[in-house]
Design a protein around this motif. Structure first.
Motif, PDB file in Angstrom:
ATOM      1  N   LYS A  36     121.768  28.594-122.415  1.00 42.05           N
ATOM      2  CA  LYS A  36     122.772  28.099-123.362  1.00 42.05           C
ATOM      3  C   LYS A  36     122.675  28.906-124.612  1.00 42.05           C
ATOM      4  O   LYS A  36     121.723  29.052-125.224  1.00 42.05           O
ATOM      5  CB  LYS A  36     122.562  26.633-123.491  1.00 42.05           C
ATOM      6  N   ILE A  37     123.283  29.432-125.128  1.00 44.87           N
ATOM      7  CA  ILE A  37     123.344  30.250-126.322  1.00 44.87           C
ATOM      8  C   ILE A  37     124.275  29.515-127.271  1.00 44.87           C
ATOM      9  O   ILE A  37     125.235  28.939-126.809  1.00 44.87           O
ATOM     10  CB  ILE A  37     123.829  31.650-125.918  1.00 44.87           C
ATOM     11  N   PRO A  38     124.055  29.333-128.496  1.00 43.42           N
ATOM     12  CA  PRO A  38     123.422  30.271-129.421  1.00 43.42           C
ATOM     13  C   PRO A  38     121.899  30.225-129.371  1.00 43.42           C
ATOM     14  O   PRO A  38     121.311  29.304-128.835  1.00 43.42           O
ATOM     15  CB  PRO A  38     123.931  29.823-130.782  1.00 43.42           C
ATOM     16  N   PHE A  39     121.300  31.231-129.962  1.00 43.58           N
ATOM     17  CA  PHE A  39     119.856  31.379-129.936  1.00 43.58           C
ATOM     18  C   PHE A  39     119.147  30.597-131.032  1.00 43.58           C
ATOM     19  O   PHE A  39     117.934  30.552-131.048  1.00 43.58           O
ATOM     20  CB  PHE A  39     119.471  32.853-130.053  1.00 43.58           C
ATOM     21  N   HIS A  40     119.870  30.019-131.971  1.00 39.47           N
ATOM     22  CA  HIS A  40     119.242  29.248-133.043  1.00 39.47           C
ATOM     23  C   HIS A  40     119.402  27.762-132.742  1.00 39.47           C
ATOM     24  O   HIS A  40     120.511  27.271-132.603  1.00 39.47           O
ATOM     25  CB  HIS A  40     119.861  29.584-134.403  1.00 39.47           C
ATOM     26  N   VAL A  41     118.270  27.064-132.645  1.00 42.86           N
ATOM     27  CA  VAL A  41     118.267  25.635-132.337  1.00 42.86           C
ATOM     28  C   VAL A  41     117.845  24.890-133.599  1.00 42.86           C
ATOM     29  O   VAL A  41     116.774  25.148-134.154  1.00 42.86           O
ATOM     30  CB  VAL A  41     117.298  25.319-131.175  1.00 42.86           C
ATOM     31  N   LYS A  42     118.703  23.976-134.046  1.00 41.97           N
ATOM     32  CA  LYS A  42     118.425  23.222-135.275  1.00 41.97           C
ATOM     33  C   LYS A  42     117.222  22.310-135.079  1.00 41.97           C
ATOM     34  O   LYS A  42     117.115  21.609-134.078  1.00 41.97           O
ATOM     35  CB  LYS A  42     119.643  22.395-135.681  1.00 41.97           C
ATOM     36  N   ILE A  43     116.316  22.340-136.035  1.00 41.60           N
ATOM     37  CA  ILE A  43     115.171  21.430-136.025  1.00 41.60           C
ATOM     38  C   ILE A  43     115.686  20.050-136.435  1.00 41.60           C
ATOM     39  O   ILE A  43     116.340  19.915-137.468  1.00 41.60           O
ATOM     40  CB  ILE A  43     114.067  21.916-136.981  1.00 41.60           C
ATOM     41  N   PRO A  44     115.432  19.009-135.623  1.00 44.77           N
ATOM     42  CA  PRO A  44     115.983  17.687-135.923  1.00 44.77           C
ATOM     43  C   PRO A  44     115.421  17.086-137.211  1.00 44.77           C
ATOM     44  O   PRO A  44     114.326  17.438-137.658  1.00 44.77           O
ATOM     45  CB  PRO A  44     115.595  16.841-134.712  1.00 44.77           C
ATOM     46  N   GLN A  77     112.659  16.956-127.158  1.00 44.94           N
ATOM     47  CA  GLN A  77     114.041  17.379-126.905  1.00 44.94           C
ATOM     48  C   GLN A  77     114.280  18.797-127.438  1.00 44.94           C
ATOM     49  O   GLN A  77     114.934  19.610-126.792  1.00 44.94           O
ATOM     50  CB  GLN A  77     115.014  16.388-127.540  1.00 44.94           C
ATOM     51  N   LEU A  78     113.732  19.107-128.601  1.00 45.35           N
ATOM     52  CA  LEU A  78     113.862  20.451-129.166  1.00 45.35           C
ATOM     53  C   LEU A  78     113.136  21.461-128.280  1.00 45.35           C
ATOM     54  O   LEU A  78     113.676  22.520-127.957  1.00 45.35           O
ATOM     55  CB  LEU A  78     113.299  20.499-130.586  1.00 45.35           C
ATOM     56  N   LEU A  79     111.920  21.137-127.865  1.00 42.81           N
ATOM     57  CA  LEU A  79     111.156  22.036-127.004  1.00 42.81           C
ATOM     58  C   LEU A  79     111.907  22.299-125.704  1.00 42.81           C
ATOM     59  O   LEU A  79     112.012  23.447-125.260  1.00 42.81           O
ATOM     60  CB  LEU A  79     109.774  21.447-126.717  1.00 42.81           C
ATOM     61  N   ASP A  80     112.452  21.256-125.104  1.00 42.26           N
ATOM     62  CA  ASP A  80     113.206  21.419-123.858  1.00 42.26           C
ATOM     63  C   ASP A  80     114.407  22.346-124.048  1.00 42.26           C
ATOM     64  O   ASP A  80     114.694  23.190-123.197  1.00 42.26           O
ATOM     65  CB  ASP A  80     113.678  20.060-123.329  1.00 42.26           C
ATOM     66  N   GLU A  81     115.114  22.201-125.169  1.00 40.23           N
ATOM     67  CA  GLU A  81     116.281  23.046-125.433  1.00 40.23           C
ATOM     68  C   GLU A  81     115.873  24.508-125.627  1.00 40.23           C
ATOM     69  O   GLU A  81     116.500  25.419-125.083  1.00 40.23           O
ATOM     70  CB  GLU A  81     117.038  22.542-126.661  1.00 40.23           C
ATOM     71  N   VAL A  82     114.802  24.735-126.376  1.00 39.48           N
ATOM     72  CA  VAL A  82     114.315  26.102-126.602  1.00 39.48           C
ATOM     73  C   VAL A  82     113.879  26.734-125.282  1.00 39.48           C
ATOM     74  O   VAL A  82     114.228  27.876-124.981  1.00 39.48           O
ATOM     75  CB  VAL A  82     113.161  26.105-127.631  1.00 39.48           C
ATOM     76  N   LEU A  83     113.139  25.991-124.472  1.00 45.38           N
ATOM     77  CA  LEU A  83     112.670  26.533-123.196  1.00 45.38           C
ATOM     78  C   LEU A  83     113.828  26.813-122.237  1.00 45.38           C
ATOM     79  O   LEU A  83     113.791  27.788-121.481  1.00 45.38           O
ATOM     80  CB  LEU A  83     111.657  25.583-122.557  1.00 45.38           C
ATOM     81  N   ALA A  84     114.859  25.981-122.271  1.00 47.73           N
ATOM     82  CA  ALA A  84     116.034  26.208-121.421  1.00 47.73           C
ATOM     83  C   ALA A  84     116.735  27.511-121.812  1.00 47.73           C
ATOM     84  O   ALA A  84     117.161  28.281-120.946  1.00 47.73           O
ATOM     85  CB  ALA A  84     116.999  25.029-121.521  1.00 47.73           C
ATOM     86  N   ILE A  85     116.840  27.771-123.108  1.00 45.60           N
ATOM     87  CA  ILE A  85     117.459  29.015-123.573  1.00 45.60           C
ATOM     88  C   ILE A  85     116.611  30.211-123.152  1.00 45.60           C
ATOM     89  O   ILE A  85     117.127  31.213-122.656  1.00 45.60           O
ATOM     90  CB  ILE A  85     117.671  28.991-125.099  1.00 45.60           C
ATOM     91  N   LEU A  86     115.302  30.098-123.335  1.00 45.07           N
ATOM     92  CA  LEU A  86     114.417  31.201-122.930  1.00 45.07           C
ATOM     93  C   LEU A  86     114.527  31.474-121.435  1.00 45.07           C
ATOM     94  O   LEU A  86     114.537  32.629-121.006  1.00 45.07           O
ATOM     95  CB  LEU A  86     112.967  30.883-123.292  1.00 45.07           C
ATOM     96  N   LYS A  87     114.614  30.422-120.649  1.00 44.65           N
ATOM     97  CA  LYS A  87     114.717  30.586-119.196  1.00 44.65           C
ATOM     98  C   LYS A  87     115.979  31.365-118.830  1.00 44.65           C
ATOM     99  O   LYS A  87     115.955  32.209-117.934  1.00 44.65           O
ATOM    100  CB  LYS A  87     114.713  29.219-118.515  1.00 44.65           C
ATOM    101  N   LEU A  88     117.068  31.103-119.526  1.00 44.70           N
ATOM    102  CA  LEU A  88     118.312  31.832-119.268  1.00 44.70           C
ATOM    103  C   LEU A  88     118.191  33.306-119.639  1.00 44.70           C
ATOM    104  O   LEU A  88     118.844  34.163-119.051  1.00 44.70           O
ATOM    105  CB  LEU A  88     119.467  31.213-120.059  1.00 44.70           C
ATOM    106  N   CYS A  89     117.364  33.584-120.631  1.00 53.04           N
ATOM    107  CA  CYS A  89     117.237  34.955-121.138  1.00 53.04           C
ATOM    108  C   CYS A  89     116.271  35.804-120.324  1.00 53.04           C
ATOM    109  O   CYS A  89     116.351  37.033-120.359  1.00 53.04           O
ATOM    110  CB  CYS A  89     116.768  34.933-122.589  1.00 53.04           C
ATOM    111  N   LEU A  90     115.343  35.181-119.657  1.00 45.68           N
ATOM    112  CA  LEU A  90     114.293  35.944-118.965  1.00 45.68           C
ATOM    113  C   LEU A  90     114.603  36.194-117.513  1.00 45.68           C
ATOM    114  O   LEU A  90     115.310  35.640-116.853  1.00 45.68           O
ATOM    115  CB  LEU A  90     112.951  35.220-119.094  1.00 45.68           C
TER     116      LEU A  90
END
Length: 90
Positions: A36-44, A77-90
């Motif tokens: 999922k992109i964008p690459f910046h995930v807002k800290i809740p 939830q933030l960690l899951d979102e960041v890891l999902a983005i990384l998974k798409l990129c790698l």
């Protein structure tokens, strides 16, 4: 003195000096993602930190040389979102 060992999902503070190129300089928060992109995930708002996790700025670092310390665990939830983005990129 024992050194802190970061765990997956910890917000930590690291010293990124000296910086290189367009890297941010100084003591900055970072999210340890264990290894999922964008690459910046807002800290809740529930976090004591403000801003965004810049997912595109993945770094392999030496925790001792970078003077690591724990700030707080990241919301799952933030960690899951960041890891999902990384998974798409790698």
């Amino acid at each position: 003195m024992a050194h802190y060992i970061a765990k997956k999902g910890d917000f930590v503070a690291l010293t990124f000096d000296p910086q290189s190129g367009h890297e941010q300089k100084g003591r900055r928060p970072a999210l340890d993602t264990d290894r999922k992109i964008p690459f910046h995930v807002k800290i809740p708002e529930e976090s004591s930190l403000t801003g965004f996790v810049m997912v595109e700025q993945v770094k392999s670092i030496d925790y001792v040389a970078r003077n690591i310390r724990l700030i707080e665990p990241a919301p799952i939830q933030l960690l899951d979102e960041v890891l999902a983005i990384l998974k798409l990129c790698l």
